[in-house]
Scaffold this active site. Sequence first.
Site, mmCIF file in Angstrom:
data_model
loop_
_atom_site.group_PDB
_atom_site.id
_atom_site.type_symbol
_atom_site.label_atom_id
_atom_site.label_comp_id
_atom_site.label_asym_id
_atom_site.label_seq_id
_atom_site.Cartn_x
_atom_site.Cartn_y
_atom_site.Cartn_z
ATOM 1 N N LYS A 111 47.400 13.585 40.103
ATOM 2 C CA LYS A 111 47.270 13.476 38.653
ATOM 3 C C LYS A 111 48.531 12.858 38.019
ATOM 4 C CE LYS A 111 43.248 15.745 38.398
ATOM 5 N NZ LYS A 111 42.949 15.954 39.829
HETATM 6 C C1 PLP Z 1 41.850 15.951 40.503
HETATM 7 C C2 PLP Z 1 41.919 16.001 41.974
HETATM 8 C C3 PLP Z 1 40.900 15.487 42.778
HETATM 9 C C4 PLP Z 1 39.624 14.903 42.203
HETATM 10 O O1 PLP Z 1 39.841 13.726 41.486
HETATM 11 P P1 PLP Z 1 38.778 13.256 40.378
HETATM 12 O O2 PLP Z 1 39.413 12.105 39.715
HETATM 13 O O3 PLP Z 1 38.584 14.424 39.460
HETATM 14 O O4 PLP Z 1 37.534 12.913 41.115
HETATM 15 C C5 PLP Z 1 41.072 15.526 44.151
HETATM 16 N N1 PLP Z 1 42.166 16.080 44.713
HETATM 17 C C6 PLP Z 1 43.150 16.599 43.974
HETATM 18 C C7 PLP Z 1 44.311 17.222 44.655
HETATM 19 C C8 PLP Z 1 43.079 16.563 42.580
HETATM 20 O O5 PLP Z 1 44.063 17.092 41.858
#
Ligand code: PLP
Length: 515
Positions: A111
């Site tokens: 993120k």
């Molecule tokens: C948010 C997240 C995901 C999923 O990503 P999306 O964009 O919501 O599909 C996968 N792995 C981790 C560690 C995340 O923080």
Amino acid sequence: MRYFSTRDANLNFSFQEVILKGIAPDGGLFVPEKIPALSMDELEKFSSLPYREVAFHIFKKFEVDIDDETLKFLLSRAFKRFNHPEVAPVVHLKEKIFLVELFHGPTSAFKDMALQVMPLLFEFSLRELNRKREDSGEPALHYMILVATSGDTGTAALEGFKNLENIEITVLYPKGGVSDLQELQMITQDGFNQHVYGILGDFDDAQNAVKFIFTDRKFTQYLESINYKLSSANSINWGRLLPQVVYYITSYLHLVKKNVIRVGEPVTIAVPTGNFGNILAAYYAKEMGIPVEKLICASNENKILYDFFTAGVYDLRNRKLIKTPSPSMDILISSNLERLLYHVSGETEYVRKIMTDLREKKFFEIEKSIFEKLGEIFYPGWVTNDETLSFLNKIFRETSYLMDPHTSVGVKIAEEYSAKNPAIPIIVASTAHWAKFGIDVYKALHSIPYARDKNDIPELREKSGIEVVRMVAEQTGKSIPENINSLDKKKIIHNRTVPKEPLKIEEELKKIVEG
Ligand SMILES: *Cc1c(COP(=O)(O)O)cnc(C)c1O
């Protein structure tokens, strides 16, 4: 470049407006009026540039309305906070499988890739708006960023928006639905504009509350009366998606530099998927011209996307959220799928119709032609909880690379796909550092079933989450990122819970904005 709602092409705005709004006024998501093309010549030029400069050129391609000097400055400020010179390095795992590591930011999860960038663009857009308001004698506008999180978004958003001008950030996470480390990362945040609540419900309750509050006229009018507006940092914000396109381009270029492929040759991209933001960014990279043969959509036991891509029906009926070792993917409503459905159908009326079906009937079914188009682009797969952990263990024994459980889901499906398509290299999005999920990684390495409670594992019973991470580090010889290793020395600042009812949450927000 204008951006319009997936549900109404007449609702269109500039990049700066879109980043401040987050969600379109009709509940749709903002999409660019066109996806710019990237030529192979341009790609080749990018291959000698540092990450922040590739990002700059991608932003320019999307005609972001921020002057060059400011944009360069903001991007370089954002990517300085990463503790790897390449920002998103690519490592070779085995055979044709590569990982793009997206966890070198300040919170050790992917993120950060977007949430170190987007808040700076947001603050800049707000400052520009307030300058215009000042010229016409209006008071300065303030923003309340409201975020629902299944774990990683919360910390990354808090870090990204920390101490920015005229902005308050409030994070709602499902109490008991995130790892104790993720919770510690949020509740120890010490910025002056940060607010964190455990919500008594699951992630979808949190997301639904946020959606309700955004469209509650009475509440938003009250906020406006005191010069406050709401916005979102969830991956429905276009400002979150755009930065994510960049690493798919740089990782493609990495394989070119390492002579794994030549420019123009195809790769497959595998993404452990929840809200569909990360994989949608890969779709944009593909539509821009990166030769992507297939996008692998990897799910955990909450496999609503797998069922959608195999049956053409998105069905919420008779479905409950299941707890998994990849909690950031524990989602039933994958919001960004709406953008994909707009791009493949090209019709806002169509999107409006199926989104109405989803709201009213709890499912929608797509047309055959769209289903077939999606089948050409996507390869879906899913992994059980115990497979996720045993596969993590298997890869560690084979390669001594230690993955987090989200990444394990992605690599598992990538390996399955690669066995059938051995010629094509696969880039897997590695979305978190293993140390964020130490207890499940411990279970994996010791072949303990996922469902066994930590307190039923004698050697872990007395241990905190961080102590378990330290045990894993010692047993494997791996290191722990400093932001995690220092967590148990930090003071707990936020310890409030709130019921899941949106009106109760609004009361809390009122207290914040009224100071
Ligand atoms: C948010 C997240 C995901 C999923 O990503 P999306 O964009 O919501 O599909 C996968 N792995 C981790 C560690 C995340 O923080």
